[in-house]
Design an enzyme around this catalytic site. Structure first.
Site, short mmCIF file in Angstrom:
data_model
loop_
_atom_site.label_atom_id
_atom_site.label_comp_id
_atom_site.label_asym_id
_atom_site.label_seq_id
_atom_site.Cartn_x
_atom_site.Cartn_y
_atom_site.Cartn_z
N ASP A 1 0.90 -1.06 -0.04
CA ASP A 1 -0.02 -0.08 0.03
C ASP A 1 0.84 1.20 0.10
OD1 ASP A 1 -2.82 0.51 -0.11
OD2 ASP A 1 -2.98 0.81 1.78
N ASP B 1 -9.31 -2.16 2.28
CA ASP B 1 -8.91 -1.71 3.44
C ASP B 1 -9.96 -1.88 4.74
OD1 ASP B 1 -6.81 -0.19 2.40
OD2 ASP B 1 -7.97 1.59 1.70
#
Length: 340
Positions: A198, A239
């Site tokens: 990420d 997420d």
């Protein structure tokens, strides 16, 4: 447990619909929607048998590389092909996935109102020219798929943010409910790899943000804002799902020990803190943030601190759902043998 899940379901539905009738702060909406999605998915994952899909250490190590390849492929597709063409193909793909996810999400709520044999009797359908390929389903699943089909048709024709979010939430809940990390070791490997993934794709390349803005499919939740220059805030489903399956594992660990919600509370609180930190930093710098940068340390940190405090490190690290499942099956078989 079921009452808590029902309350969370109602709250999640109300929160999703609220922006249609009243002004809702998008930052608060992101936090509450993400946390409630994880909460519902975690409690739905607690079943007599663990989730069907279990990840190994090797799969966890490869996952960030596979994810990177897919992300880069999408970036190149949007760069060199017509954006409308790519999104049209993706819409067809998510139309089918959406029906399946919505049907599975609402099925527990409608099963109690249908005849028992509709829930239990399997129907096997084989493809006309590929007889080896077959699909098993029940009449209850067909009934649940009917409203899902109409809903997905509305999404495909209008691409309304509400339709996008409901499909996205269904994917999140189903992902957390069905996927299992197997062990906390595997979970730590996966979260650590995606932590780096990420950060790299958001901070060091334009790829993640570009794909998120170009990808017109329910892989992200959209939160309406009052800013005409930026009408929606976004939160990727990854997420929610990726940390969510780790938090769900903590809940099932508690249940296996007969201590409901002990470590689940610390892991879930860590997730909430991570989402809040993401929102704070995003608003402070006015720039997209890799949410897992804040969520992963929070979830693992809070769980690890609680575990160290209680002296349960060995039990937590040795927990393996595949072995627990095998033991449960042996016990069930033994009981069945005695009854016979």
């Amino acid at each position: 447990m079921k009452n808590c899940e029902r309350i969370a379901n109602v709250a999640l539905a109300g929160l999703t619909l609220a922006p249609l009738v009243m002004k809702v702060d998008p930052n608060l909406n992101v936090i509450l929607t993400a946390c409630l999605s994880v909460y519902v998915g975690c409690y739905r994952s607690v079943k007599p048998t663990p989730p069907t899909e279990t990840m190994s250490n090797e799969h966890a190590m490869r996952f960030p590389f596979v994810g990177s390849a897919m992300l880069l492929s999408l970036f190149l597709l949007f760069k060199f092909l017509s954006k409308d063409l790519v999104n049209a193909v993706l819409t067809c793909y998510f139309f089918v996935l959406g029906i399946i996810a919505l049907a599975a999400t609402v099925l527990p709520a409608i099963k109690r109102y249908l005849p028992k044999h509709w829930n239990e009797d399997l129907i096997v359908w084989r493809f006309p020219y590929f007889r080896s390929l077959e699909i098993e389903f029940t009449r209850s699943q067909v009934v649940a798929a009917i409203p899902g089909t109409f809903f997905c048709a509305w999404y495909a024709s209008k691409k309304h943010w509400l339709a996008n979010n409901i499909l996205g939430l269904s994917f999140c809940i189903q992902g957390i409910e069905m996927l299992s990390l197997g062990s906390f070791k595997t979970g730590a490997i996966l979260l650590a790899g995606l932590f780096v993934y990420d950060i790299f794709w958001v901070f060091f390349t334009p790829v993640m943000v570009s794909v998120a803005k170009s990808f017109d499919a329910p892989i992200k939740l959209l939160f309406p804002t009052a800013d005409s220059a930026r009408p929606f805030s976004m939160l990727g489903l990854g997420d929610i799902v990726i940390p969510g399956i780790f938090v769900a594992l903590a809940l099932r660990f508690d249940v296996s020990r007969g201590k409901e919600s002990q470590y689940f509370k610390s892991a879930f609180f860590g997730y909430a803190v991570g989402v809040i930190l993401t929102i704070i930093v995003m608003n402070w710098f006015q720039a997209a943030q890799p949410a897992l940068l804040y969520i992963v340390p929070s979830v693992i940190g809070f769980l690890a601190a609680h575990c160290l405090w209680n002296g349960d490190v060995k039990q937590l690290m040795e927990f393996d759902e595949s072995k627990s499942s095998a033991s449960s099956q042996e016990t069930t078989d033994a009981k069945s043998g005695k009854e016979e």
